[in-house]
Scaffold this motif. Structure first.
Motif, PDB file in Angstrom:
ATOM      1  N   SER A  22     -45.839  -8.062 -33.153  1.00  0.00           N
ATOM      2  CA  SER A  22     -44.508  -6.897 -33.988  1.00  0.00           C
ATOM      3  C   SER A  22     -43.576  -8.443 -34.129  1.00  0.00           C
ATOM      4  N   GLU A  23     -43.105  -8.091 -35.523  1.00  0.00           N
ATOM      5  CA  GLU A  23     -41.896  -9.420 -35.967  1.00  0.00           C
ATOM      6  C   GLU A  23     -40.708  -8.444 -35.209  1.00  0.00           C
ATOM      7  N   ILE A  24     -40.712  -7.514 -34.302  1.00  0.00           N
ATOM      8  CA  ILE A  24     -38.986  -7.133 -33.728  1.00  0.00           C
ATOM      9  C   ILE A  24     -39.604  -6.722 -31.930  1.00  0.00           C
ATOM     10  N   LYS A  25     -38.832  -7.227 -31.442  1.00  0.00           N
ATOM     11  CA  LYS A  25     -39.359  -6.832 -30.303  1.00  0.00           C
ATOM     12  C   LYS A  25     -39.083  -5.501 -29.752  1.00  0.00           C
ATOM     13  N   HIS A  26     -39.592  -5.015 -28.886  1.00  0.00           N
ATOM     14  CA  HIS A  26     -39.504  -3.690 -28.317  1.00  0.00           C
ATOM     15  C   HIS A  26     -39.242  -3.116 -27.291  1.00  0.00           C
ATOM     16  N   GLU A  27     -38.852  -1.989 -26.164  1.00  0.00           N
ATOM     17  CA  GLU A  27     -38.765  -1.946 -24.675  1.00  0.00           C
ATOM     18  C   GLU A  27     -39.664  -1.043 -25.248  1.00  0.00           C
ATOM     19  N   ARG A  79     -42.114   1.018 -16.687  1.00  0.00           N
ATOM     20  CA  ARG A  79     -41.455   0.514 -17.828  1.00  0.00           C
ATOM     21  C   ARG A  79     -41.810  -0.951 -18.147  1.00  0.00           C
ATOM     22  N   TYR A  80     -41.232  -1.605 -19.128  1.00  0.00           N
ATOM     23  CA  TYR A  80     -41.173  -2.865 -20.287  1.00  0.00           C
ATOM     24  C   TYR A  80     -39.582  -3.348 -20.681  1.00  0.00           C
ATOM     25  N   PHE A  81     -39.161  -4.267 -19.894  1.00  0.00           N
ATOM     26  CA  PHE A  81     -37.547  -4.690 -20.457  1.00  0.00           C
ATOM     27  C   PHE A  81     -37.815  -5.868 -20.711  1.00  0.00           C
ATOM     28  N   TYR A  82     -37.303  -6.542 -21.506  1.00  0.00           N
ATOM     29  CA  TYR A  82     -36.937  -7.481 -21.931  1.00  0.00           C
ATOM     30  C   TYR A  82     -35.476  -8.422 -20.819  1.00  0.00           C
ATOM     31  N   PRO A  83     -35.237  -8.817 -20.329  1.00  0.00           N
ATOM     32  CA  PRO A  83     -34.447  -9.428 -19.761  1.00  0.00           C
ATOM     33  C   PRO A  83     -34.144 -10.231 -20.393  1.00  0.00           C
ATOM     34  N   ASP A  84     -32.390 -10.791 -20.698  1.00  0.00           N
ATOM     35  CA  ASP A  84     -31.659 -12.286 -21.452  1.00  0.00           C
ATOM     36  C   ASP A  84     -32.297 -13.363 -20.493  1.00  0.00           C
TER      37      ASP A  84
END
Length: 193
Positions: A22-27, A79-84
């Motif tokens: 993917s070119e963009i991130k998704h949670e 769940r999957y998150f992208y933490p900073d």
């Protein structure tokens, strides 16, 4: 920041494969994917500063620090998150290339559109990680770092830090002046008092 949602169920496996290209991130939240928007200059600068500070502090030890593009998996609630910023010191995480399961520290830099979510539902989700010792929220435009630390009884205790103070992240035995986190960031003057 969430900008769109899919309309049908996606398995965790489909999600992980899709994120590789993917070119963009998704949670990912229980079968739904949410596209993430870009971040402000202050947001990105704070994340970069904290990454460098933590990386230099942890260098040569068993812990790894990740920013922006590494996912945190919360398997128990799907769940999957992208933490900073995220730190893991657990050797089991070495076997996962695209996500980490056992972070001890998670940092989110706030924005107007995500602050309520980061403080509420996202924090509630992260609390399902037994390995998590600290959850940190950072304002990108005023000197404010809020560290929520899990105590011996399993309760989350707030340790707030403001201008002129030293930030302490006990999970990784890290200390620095709050000003170092905000280096090169244009701050908003707080005239509320």
């Amino acid at each position: 920041m969430v900008i769109s949602q899919s309309q049908y169920y996606i398995s965790p496996e489909e999600y992980l494969e899709g994120e590789k290209v993917s070119e963009i991130k998704h949670e990912y939240i229980d079968g739904q994917v949410y596209a993430m928007a870009g971040a402000s200059d202050g947001h990105v600068t704070v994340v970069g500063n904290l990454f460098v500070l933590l990386r230099n502090h942890l260098r040569g030890g068993g812990c790894r620090v990740y920013i922006l593009d590494m996912k945190a998996q919360i398997d128990t609630i799907n769940r999957y998150f992208y933490p900073d910023v995220m730190v893991t010191c657990d050797t089991r995480d070495k076997e996962f290339e695209y996500f980490k399961c056992y972070p001890c520290l998670v940092v989110e830099v706030l924005s107007e559109s995500t602050e309520g979510y980061d403080r509420g539902k996202k924090f509630a989700s992260y609390r399902h990680l037994q390995s998590l010792k600290e959850y940190v929220l950072i304002s990108p435009d005023t000197m404010s770092v809020e560290c929520f630390r899990r105590n011996e009884e399993g309760h989350w205790v707030l340790y707030p830090y403001e201008k002129g103070e030293e930030v302490h992240l006990a999970s990784v035995d890290f200390r620095c002046a709050i000003a170092a986190i905000y280096e090169d960031v244009s701050l908003v003057e707080d005239n509320t008092f």
